[in-house]
Design a protein around this motif. Structure first.
Motif, PDB file in Angstrom:
ATOM      1  N   LEU A 114       0.830  -1.214   0.000  1.00  0.00           N
ATOM      2  CA  LEU A 114       0.000   0.000   0.000  1.00  0.00           C
ATOM      3  C   LEU A 114       0.862   1.259   0.000  1.00  0.00           C
ATOM      4  CD1 LEU A 114      -2.818  -0.953   2.564  1.00  0.00           C
ATOM      5  CD2 LEU A 114      -3.003  -0.820   0.066  1.00  0.00           C
ATOM      6  N   CYS A 115       1.908   1.244   0.804  1.00  0.00           N
ATOM      7  CA  CYS A 115       2.786   2.429   0.864  1.00  0.00           C
ATOM      8  C   CYS A 115       3.520   2.611  -0.467  1.00  0.00           C
ATOM      9  CB  CYS A 115       3.780   2.296   2.021  1.00  0.00           C
ATOM     10  SG  CYS A 115       3.011   2.442   3.641  1.00  0.00           S
ATOM     11  N   ALA A 116       3.958   1.510  -1.060  1.00  0.00           N
ATOM     12  CA  ALA A 116       4.631   1.604  -2.360  1.00  0.00           C
ATOM     13  C   ALA A 116       3.677   2.168  -3.409  1.00  0.00           C
ATOM     14  CB  ALA A 116       5.165   0.235  -2.784  1.00  0.00           C
ATOM     15  N   GLN A 117       2.443   1.673  -3.408  1.00  0.00           N
ATOM     16  CA  GLN A 117       1.453   2.198  -4.369  1.00  0.00           C
ATOM     17  C   GLN A 117       1.231   3.690  -4.182  1.00  0.00           C
ATOM     18  OE1 GLN A 117      -2.278   0.053  -4.095  1.00  0.00           O
ATOM     19  NE2 GLN A 117      -1.878  -1.056  -5.977  1.00  0.00           N
ATOM     20  N   GLU A 118       1.095   4.088  -2.927  1.00  0.00           N
ATOM     21  CA  GLU A 118       0.849   5.509  -2.629  1.00  0.00           C
ATOM     22  C   GLU A 118       1.992   6.362  -3.182  1.00  0.00           C
ATOM     23  OE1 GLU A 118      -2.012   6.493  -0.842  1.00  0.00           O
ATOM     24  OE2 GLU A 118      -1.443   8.534  -1.384  1.00  0.00           O
ATOM     25  N   ALA A 119       3.221   5.924  -2.929  1.00  0.00           N
ATOM     26  CA  ALA A 119       4.384   6.679  -3.420  1.00  0.00           C
ATOM     27  C   ALA A 119       4.436   6.668  -4.941  1.00  0.00           C
ATOM     28  CB  ALA A 119       5.666   6.074  -2.845  1.00  0.00           C
ATOM     29  N   LEU A 120       4.268   5.502  -5.542  1.00  0.00           N
ATOM     30  CA  LEU A 120       4.442   5.372  -7.002  1.00  0.00           C
ATOM     31  C   LEU A 120       3.386   6.153  -7.777  1.00  0.00           C
ATOM     32  CD1 LEU A 120       5.400   1.606  -7.054  1.00  0.00           C
ATOM     33  CD2 LEU A 120       6.888   3.514  -7.722  1.00  0.00           C
ATOM     34  N   ARG A 121       2.168   6.201  -7.248  1.00  0.00           N
ATOM     35  CA  ARG A 121       1.115   6.968  -7.939  1.00  0.00           C
ATOM     36  C   ARG A 121       1.459   8.453  -7.927  1.00  0.00           C
ATOM     37  NH1 ARG A 121      -3.743   3.307  -5.396  1.00  0.00           N
ATOM     38  NH2 ARG A 121      -3.657   1.682  -6.979  1.00  0.00           N
ATOM     39  N   ARG A 122       1.965   8.929  -6.791  1.00  0.00           N
ATOM     40  CA  ARG A 122       2.358  10.345  -6.716  1.00  0.00           C
ATOM     41  C   ARG A 122       3.548  10.606  -7.643  1.00  0.00           C
ATOM     42  NH1 ARG A 122       0.504  12.643  -1.038  1.00  0.00           N
ATOM     43  NH2 ARG A 122      -1.074  11.095  -0.575  1.00  0.00           N
ATOM     44  N   TRP A 123       4.503   9.680  -7.656  1.00  0.00           N
ATOM     45  CA  TRP A 123       5.705   9.872  -8.480  1.00  0.00           C
ATOM     46  C   TRP A 123       5.389   9.810  -9.964  1.00  0.00           C
ATOM     47  CZ3 TRP A 123       9.136   6.104  -5.134  1.00  0.00           C
ATOM     48  CH2 TRP A 123       9.374   6.722  -3.904  1.00  0.00           C
ATOM     49  N   ALA A 124       4.442   8.946 -10.344  1.00  0.00           N
ATOM     50  CA  ALA A 124       4.070   8.843 -11.765  1.00  0.00           C
ATOM     51  C   ALA A 124       3.464  10.167 -12.236  1.00  0.00           C
ATOM     52  CB  ALA A 124       3.074   7.703 -11.964  1.00  0.00           C
ATOM     53  N   ASP A 125       2.609  10.752 -11.411  1.00  0.00           N
ATOM     54  CA  ASP A 125       1.963  12.021 -11.780  1.00  0.00           C
ATOM     55  C   ASP A 125       2.988  13.141 -11.951  1.00  0.00           C
ATOM     56  OD1 ASP A 125      -0.448  10.804 -11.663  1.00  0.00           O
ATOM     57  OD2 ASP A 125      -1.022  11.585  -9.695  1.00  0.00           O
ATOM     58  N   ARG A 126       4.067  13.062 -11.163  1.00  0.00           N
ATOM     59  CA  ARG A 126       5.023  14.179 -11.130  1.00  0.00           C
ATOM     60  C   ARG A 126       6.325  13.896 -11.871  1.00  0.00           C
ATOM     61  NH1 ARG A 126       4.437  13.985  -4.653  1.00  0.00           N
ATOM     62  NH2 ARG A 126       2.354  14.897  -4.480  1.00  0.00           N
ATOM     63  N   GLY A 127       6.501  12.654 -12.316  1.00  0.00           N
ATOM     64  CA  GLY A 127       7.767  12.282 -12.938  1.00  0.00           C
ATOM     65  C   GLY A 127       8.929  12.256 -11.954  1.00  0.00           C
ATOM     66  N   GLU A 159      10.648  -9.583  -0.236  1.00  0.00           N
ATOM     67  CA  GLU A 159      11.828  -9.658  -1.114  1.00  0.00           C
ATOM     68  C   GLU A 159      11.414  -9.894  -2.572  1.00  0.00           C
ATOM     69  OE1 GLU A 159      14.829 -12.260   0.520  1.00  0.00           O
ATOM     70  OE2 GLU A 159      14.997 -11.029   2.336  1.00  0.00           O
ATOM     71  N   THR A 160      10.456 -10.782  -2.797  1.00  0.00           N
ATOM     72  CA  THR A 160       9.987 -11.026  -4.171  1.00  0.00           C
ATOM     73  C   THR A 160       9.312  -9.786  -4.733  1.00  0.00           C
ATOM     74  OG1 THR A 160       9.704 -13.362  -3.667  1.00  0.00           O
ATOM     75  CG2 THR A 160       8.549 -12.527  -5.602  1.00  0.00           C
ATOM     76  N   PHE A 161       8.534  -9.132  -3.898  1.00  0.00           N
ATOM     77  CA  PHE A 161       7.884  -7.871  -4.288  1.00  0.00           C
ATOM     78  C   PHE A 161       8.941  -6.845  -4.704  1.00  0.00           C
ATOM     79  CE2 PHE A 161       6.201  -3.687  -2.705  1.00  0.00           C
ATOM     80  CZ  PHE A 161       5.235  -3.519  -3.686  1.00  0.00           C
ATOM     81  N   THR A 162      10.019  -6.771  -3.970  1.00  0.00           N
ATOM     82  CA  THR A 162      11.102  -5.829  -4.279  1.00  0.00           C
ATOM     83  C   THR A 162      11.666  -6.102  -5.674  1.00  0.00           C
ATOM     84  OG1 THR A 162      11.706  -5.673  -1.954  1.00  0.00           O
ATOM     85  CG2 THR A 162      13.386  -5.012  -3.560  1.00  0.00           C
ATOM     86  N   ARG A 163      11.945  -7.381  -5.948  1.00  0.00           N
ATOM     87  CA  ARG A 163      12.572  -7.736  -7.231  1.00  0.00           C
ATOM     88  C   ARG A 163      11.660  -7.407  -8.406  1.00  0.00           C
ATOM     89  NH1 ARG A 163      13.959 -12.355  -4.061  1.00  0.00           N
ATOM     90  NH2 ARG A 163      16.132 -12.178  -3.399  1.00  0.00           N
ATOM     91  N   GLY A 164      10.386  -7.761  -8.291  1.00  0.00           N
ATOM     92  CA  GLY A 164       9.458  -7.530  -9.399  1.00  0.00           C
ATOM     93  C   GLY A 164       9.174  -6.058  -9.600  1.00  0.00           C
ATOM     94  N   LEU A 165       8.913  -5.364  -8.501  1.00  0.00           N
ATOM     95  CA  LEU A 165       8.571  -3.944  -8.609  1.00  0.00           C
ATOM     96  C   LEU A 165       9.753  -3.143  -9.156  1.00  0.00           C
ATOM     97  CD1 LEU A 165       6.342  -1.868  -8.083  1.00  0.00           C
ATOM     98  CD2 LEU A 165       7.331  -1.504  -5.808  1.00  0.00           C
TER      99      LEU A 165
END
Ligand code: NAP
Length: 242
Positions: A114-127, A159-165
């Motif tokens: 959830l925290c990764a999603q929150e960060a990534l959505r904000r980062w995608a919008d802002r580059g 750890e698997t989540f880290t590698r894929g993401l």
């Protein structure tokens, strides 16, 4: 531009060491925590300027609130450390109540996602070329029989989540890494029912001792830093050789 870091579980233990180290290096830090307001107050008193926010990582609304509060104080978040984690009580897997299994997976796995999603959505919008460091455990590889295999399994998921993401977002200039600590002197062992666990397991550690939170924070800060600019999808073992 100033780096703005969200650290989950940033009020105690390894997370507090990350908060201190990041603050010392000039990061603006928003530190999340679950329920221990007294520990958060101690952190605020020690590090004026750090924002401490009560926010359960397993709750999507709380995660959004943690990022919103950090951005209200400092501006756009540029880095995330997914450190919050729980073990449940030490013991045989067959004795672990379903509520414990659910909570450990909710906090350690879902909370990290959830925290990764929150960060990534904000980062995608802002580059934003953001960085994420997840905190796993050497338990993910060792399995922790007789202690907390459900916890070990949750950390293997991290750890698997880290590698894929890391692969999924690399082209956006975002790095995702993981630190896998061995046994570290924090309150997590008392919460699991054995405050003396670090001393008990020290004999199994090649370096002959448990680690300190600052030794994990240093690895986290390195992965966040520009010195690790070509490192992504890595799981950095910090376990004294175990
Ligand atoms: P700790 O001393 O028990 O501190 C845990 C921190 O996480 C506290 O700030 C706590 O908040 C927060 N937290 C717990 N549940 C949360 C939730 N649902 N939402 C938000 N925050 C939450 O733990 P630690 O030993 O520093 O462990 C930190 C991380 O390192 C964990 O992921 C753990 O699995 C991992 N790790 C630890 C060791 C070790 O030996 N210590 C070894 C390997 C990996 P409150 O203060 O409000 O409770």
């Amino acid at each position: 531009m100033r780096d703005v870091l969200v650290v989950t579980g940033g009020s105690r233990g390894i997370g507090a060491a990350v908060t201190r180290a990041a603050h010392a290096r000039g990061y603006a830090v928003g530190a999340g925590y679950a329920s221990d307001d007294a520990a958060a107050d101690r952190l605020r008193a020690e590090l004026p300027g750090v924002v401490a926010v009560r926010a359960d990582v397993a709750d999507p609304a709380s995660v959004t609130a943690l990022f919103d509060a950090t951005e209200a104080a400092f501006g756009p978040v540029t880095a995330l450390v997914n450190n919050a984690g729980v073990t449940g009580r030490l013991g045989a897997f067959t004795d672990a109540p379903v509520a414990t299994l659910r909570r450990v997976l909710d906090v350690n796995v879902l909370g990290t996602m959830l925290c990764a999603q929150e960060a990534l959505r904000r980062w995608a919008d802002r580059g934003t070329p953001g960085r994420i460091v997840n905190v796993s455990s050497r338990a993910a590889t060792l399995g922790s029989p007789g202690e907390y295999v459900h916890y070990a399994a949750s950390k293997a998921a991290v750890e698997t989540f880290t590698r894929g993401l890391a692969k999924e977002v690399a082209a956006q200039g975002i790095r995702v890494n993981c630190v896998a600590p061995g046994t570290i002197h924090t309150d997590i062992h008392a919460a699991a029912g054995d405050p003396a666990r670090p001393e008990r397991v020290a004999a199994r550690v090649p370096m002959g001792r448990a680690g300190e939170p600052e030794e994990i924070a240093a690895a986290v800060l390195w992965l966040l830093s520009a010195e690790a600019s070509y490192v992504t999808g890595a799981v950095l073992q910090a376990g004294g050789g175990i």
